[in-house]
Structure formats: C-alpha cells, structure tokens
Motif scaffolding. Structure first.
Motif, PDB file in Angstrom:
ATOM      1  N   MET A 117       7.845  -1.564  -0.911  1.00 28.64           N
ATOM      2  CA  MET A 117       7.541  -2.257   0.198  1.00 28.64           C
ATOM      3  C   MET A 117       6.306  -2.664   0.036  1.00 28.64           C
ATOM      4  O   MET A 117       5.693  -3.271   1.025  1.00 28.64           O
ATOM      5  CB  MET A 117       7.442  -1.027   1.193  1.00 28.64           C
ATOM      6  CG  MET A 117       8.551  -0.326   1.595  1.00 28.64           C
ATOM      7  SD  MET A 117      10.056  -1.289   2.391  1.00 28.64           S
ATOM      8  CE  MET A 117       9.051  -1.640   4.110  1.00 28.64           C
ATOM      9  N   GLY A 118       5.755  -2.782  -1.135  1.00 34.22           N
ATOM     10  CA  GLY A 118       4.250  -3.746  -1.263  1.00 34.22           C
ATOM     11  C   GLY A 118       3.326  -2.831  -0.863  1.00 34.22           C
ATOM     12  O   GLY A 118       1.934  -3.504  -0.889  1.00 34.22           O
ATOM     13  N   ILE A 119       3.400  -1.564  -0.902  1.00 31.47           N
ATOM     14  CA  ILE A 119       1.964  -0.601  -0.739  1.00 31.47           C
ATOM     15  C   ILE A 119       1.507  -0.356  -1.995  1.00 31.47           C
ATOM     16  O   ILE A 119       1.919  -0.158  -2.861  1.00 31.47           O
ATOM     17  CB  ILE A 119       2.583   0.617  -0.001  1.00 31.47           C
ATOM     18  CG1 ILE A 119       2.885   0.640   1.593  1.00 31.47           C
ATOM     19  CG2 ILE A 119       1.175   1.620   0.161  1.00 31.47           C
ATOM     20  CD1 ILE A 119       3.406   1.760   2.071  1.00 31.47           C
ATOM     21  N   ASP A 120       0.034  -0.681  -2.290  1.00 30.04           N
ATOM     22  CA  ASP A 120      -0.795  -0.326  -3.332  1.00 30.04           C
ATOM     23  C   ASP A 120      -0.801   0.926  -3.492  1.00 30.04           C
ATOM     24  O   ASP A 120      -1.670   1.680  -2.786  1.00 30.04           O
ATOM     25  CB  ASP A 120      -2.135  -1.070  -3.185  1.00 30.04           C
ATOM     26  CG  ASP A 120      -2.785  -1.122  -4.449  1.00 30.04           C
ATOM     27  OD1 ASP A 120      -2.513  -0.187  -5.233  1.00 30.04           O
ATOM     28  OD2 ASP A 120      -3.755  -1.888  -4.515  1.00 30.04           O
ATOM     29  N   ILE A 121      -0.110   1.600  -4.345  1.00 25.01           N
ATOM     30  CA  ILE A 121      -0.121   3.274  -4.557  1.00 25.01           C
ATOM     31  C   ILE A 121      -1.518   3.508  -4.746  1.00 25.01           C
ATOM     32  O   ILE A 121      -1.884   4.510  -4.568  1.00 25.01           O
ATOM     33  CB  ILE A 121       1.033   3.394  -5.518  1.00 25.01           C
ATOM     34  CG1 ILE A 121       2.275   2.965  -5.058  1.00 25.01           C
ATOM     35  CG2 ILE A 121       0.829   4.926  -5.741  1.00 25.01           C
ATOM     36  CD1 ILE A 121       2.801   3.555  -3.861  1.00 25.01           C
ATOM     37  N   ALA A 122      -2.067   2.987  -5.970  1.00 25.21           N
ATOM     38  CA  ALA A 122      -3.526   3.201  -6.663  1.00 25.21           C
ATOM     39  C   ALA A 122      -4.387   3.339  -5.366  1.00 25.21           C
ATOM     40  O   ALA A 122      -5.117   4.635  -5.297  1.00 25.21           O
ATOM     41  CB  ALA A 122      -3.714   2.518  -7.747  1.00 25.21           C
ATOM     42  N   ARG A 123      -4.454   2.096  -4.737  1.00 25.94           N
ATOM     43  CA  ARG A 123      -5.321   2.164  -3.656  1.00 25.94           C
ATOM     44  C   ARG A 123      -4.984   3.453  -2.571  1.00 25.94           C
ATOM     45  O   ARG A 123      -6.182   3.989  -2.254  1.00 25.94           O
ATOM     46  CB  ARG A 123      -5.233   0.847  -2.993  1.00 25.94           C
ATOM     47  CG  ARG A 123      -6.507   0.656  -1.903  1.00 25.94           C
ATOM     48  CD  ARG A 123      -6.394  -0.833  -1.275  1.00 25.94           C
ATOM     49  NE  ARG A 123      -7.193  -0.797  -0.138  1.00 25.94           N
ATOM     50  CZ  ARG A 123      -7.370  -2.107   0.427  1.00 25.94           C
ATOM     51  NH1 ARG A 123      -6.619  -2.964   0.381  1.00 25.94           N
ATOM     52  NH2 ARG A 123      -8.397  -2.093   1.621  1.00 25.94           N
ATOM     53  N   ALA A 124      -3.958   3.514  -2.250  1.00 24.42           N
ATOM     54  CA  ALA A 124      -3.630   4.607  -1.138  1.00 24.42           C
ATOM     55  C   ALA A 124      -3.888   5.943  -1.776  1.00 24.42           C
ATOM     56  O   ALA A 124      -4.587   6.800  -1.007  1.00 24.42           O
ATOM     57  CB  ALA A 124      -1.986   4.549  -0.993  1.00 24.42           C
TER      58      ALA A 124
END
Length: 366
Positions: free
Chosen positions: A242-249
């Motif tokens: 979905m385009g979510i930045d996993i590392a940032r989250a």
C-alpha cells in the motif's frame, strides 16, 4: 436505504466492542476473588471481612482512592507506551530501562536547571524524559528496521545497560553528597507537580496522564499515522504494497513508545520522589509489559487493567496491615487473575461445549 439501516447498528456495535474488555476483566476478577477467598480461609481468617478491609484501604474514601491513583499513574503511562509499540508489531520489552532513563533525565533537569517558573520547569522535565526515552527506543527500532536486529532481544538487553548506567550516575557523578544511598540531588520545588489531595501523593500530574491517555487513544485509533502503524503491525507485506514505509513506521512507533515510557519515569520524580534513586522504578516496566499484553495492546483495555491492578496491589497492602497475611500473596492472585483473563475465551468455549453435550445426552434419554 443503506444509510438508514447502518445508523441504528453503529451504537450497538460500539457497545459490543466496549463490552469485550469489560467482560474479560470481570471474568478474571471474579475468578481471582474466589481464589482469594479460599487462600484467606486457609490462613484462618474470615474471607469476606478480610477482603472488604483490603478494599476499604484501596477505595474506602477520597484519600484511599487518591493514594491508589497516585501509585498507578506512572504504571499506566508506561503500559500505554508498551501497548503502543505492540500494536505496531514492535515488541518493546525495554520499558524498564526507558522508564529509568526518563526518570534520570527529569531528575537532572529538575535539579540542575532552575528554579524556573513552575509550568516551564515541569514542561522541561517532561520533555527531557520523553526525548531521552524516545531516542533510546527509536535507536533500537532503527536496528530492527535497517539491520534486522530482533527488537525483543535488543530491548530486553537494553534494560540491564540503562538501569546500570543510571545506577552508576546516581552513585557516582550525580550522587547527592548529603545522602548515603545512591540518589541524585533533590529537584527544585518548581519541578514538582502540586498536590491536589492532602495526605496523599496525588498531584496535578493526574491531568497530564488523562491528556496522555486521550492523546494515545486518538493517535493509535483515529490518526492516519496510527492506521499506518497498526497496518504495519498486523500485515507488513500488505502495508508495504500500500506504499507505507515499513522502516519509518517501525522507528517512529518505537520512538512514541519510548517517549511514553520515559514520561512514566518522569512522573516518579515530579509527582512523588523528588529525585532519582537507584530503586525508583523497580518492576514497573515489567508490570507495564504485563498490562499491555493482558489489555490486548488497546488503550481502553490497558486503562481498565491498570485500574484493576492498582486496586489489587493497594488491597493487598490493606490486608497485610489488618491480618498480617503477607502482601506477596497478591502476586499469586494477580498471576491467577491474568491467566484467567487470557484463558477466558477458551474456558467459556469449554463450558459451552460441555453444556451442549449434556443437553444432547438429556434429549436422547428423553
């Protein structure tokens, strides 16, 4: 037509969601109460009068309620921090260490800066604690996000490092020379929350905690960032698609979690202790992990269980004063209550299955 049909179901659906943690808590508390009555009877005391004496100590009057609340405020904030990370799929087991560094940061700012205007000084203490705890947790989250370091292991080991570091500072460079025990200098009066109930340690920090509970609930359940964190925790692959930045989250959720744990430590200093000492928060971080797990990492569930836990602890002290039954018995009871809470759905399913089979046998006999 669809709108007219969905509106009436919205309120019952929300009430059902609220009823789940309440029912789970009630089932566990009832199980614990029955066990407590049995254990107290084995000690040779009347169960009901003894339990009522404990409840009076915890909730008997305004002073008792205030005393119980004051003890539980740092625990609640720390548990919310742990639950926040769990909800995002990051298992922050380092609450104890983050609480300690938050308490140390608040003690340093409170003692070595000022005295200042009370509101400003308190704000600086809370900010220093949040930044310190958040930085530690964010660093551990970064190791997980970019280097694949297991956060369970890294946060667990960080507890020992951070607690020992704070202990060294309290016994060495920052030790108060007027005291024999390992503690820092006393903070200025402007770095202490004012007491709002006499004869207790309940301070205006209560309002800060109430604001933190609401903010944590909104951030976790209603904000866009909270949705991304929850999605990362429940399905990282889908979140990435979905385009979510996993590392940032992962890093940001750990930062928020650590900031809350650090704030929990700052409340120990600014609400009651007035300084950092080596045993200031022993066990609170681990209790927070426990409450986050039992509360299913939901702010409302954590709030409910924190209230139950505080009442149980206070009641145990009251029972010890009245009867001489050791308060360590409360640890056994709390463990049983937690097991009952976790096993509630399975136990109810088992009872329902037995009832169904019994009914089937009776019908065949008739």
């Amino acid at each position: 037509m669809t709108t007219l049909e969905t509106k009436p179901t919205a309120l019952p659906h929300r009430l059902a969601l609220l009823a789940r943690p309440v029912g789970r808590t009630g089932f566990a508390v009832l199980t614990g109460a029955l066990l407590a009555m049995g254990l107290i009877a084995l000690q040779g005391y009347a169960p009901m009068p003894t339990m009522l004496a404990g409840l009076r100590y915890a909730l008997g009057d305004a002073v008792a309620v205030s005393r119980t609340l004051a003890w539980g405020l740092p625990l609640l904030v720390t548990a919310l921090g742990v639950a926040f990370a769990f909800r995002a799929g990051m298992f922050n087991i380092g609450a104890e260490g983050q609480l300690y560094v938050g308490a140390m940061a608040a003690a340093i700012v409170g003692a070595y800066i000022g005295p200042l205007f009370a509101g400003l000084h308190l704000l600086l203490c809370l900010a220093a604690a949040a930044l310190t705890g958040g930085a530690v947790a964010a660093g551990l989250g970064w190791l997980r996000a970019h280097w694949g370091v297991d956060e369970v292991l890294s946060t667990l080991l960080s507890n020992y490092l951070l607690v020992l570091l704070c202990t060294y500072l309290a016994n060495g460079p920052l030790r108060d020379p007027t005291r024999q025990s390992g503690s820092t200098r006393e903070v200025h009066d402007s770095a202490m929350f004012p007491v709002i109930v006499d004869q207790t340690q309940l301070t205006a920090g209560l309002y800060v905690v109430a604001a933190l509970v609401l903010a944590t609930w909104w951030l976790s359940e209603r904000s866009i960032a909270g949705y991304r964190w929850r999605m990362t925790g429940s399905s990282p692959g889908f979140a990435a698609a979905m385009g979510i930045d996993i590392a940032r989250a992962r890093v940001t959720s750990m930062a928020v979690s650590g900031a809350l744990c650090g704030l929990g430590g700052s409340l120990l200093v600014t609400c009651s202790q007035g300084r950092f000492w080596t045993e200031i928060g022993t066990g609170i971080g681990w209790d927070a992990v426990l409450l986050a797990l039992v509360g299913r990492s939901r702010p409302i569930g954590v709030l409910a269980w924190a209230g139950v836990y505080c009442v149980l602890r206070a009641s145990a002290r009251g029972v010890e004063q009245v009867t001489g039954i050791p308060s360590e018995l409360s640890s056994v009871l709390i463990a049983v209550i937690i097991v009952a809470a976790v096993a509630r759905s399975g136990a109810i399913g088992l009872i329902t299955d037995w009832a169904r089979r019994w009914r089937a046998v009776r019908e065949k006999q008739q």
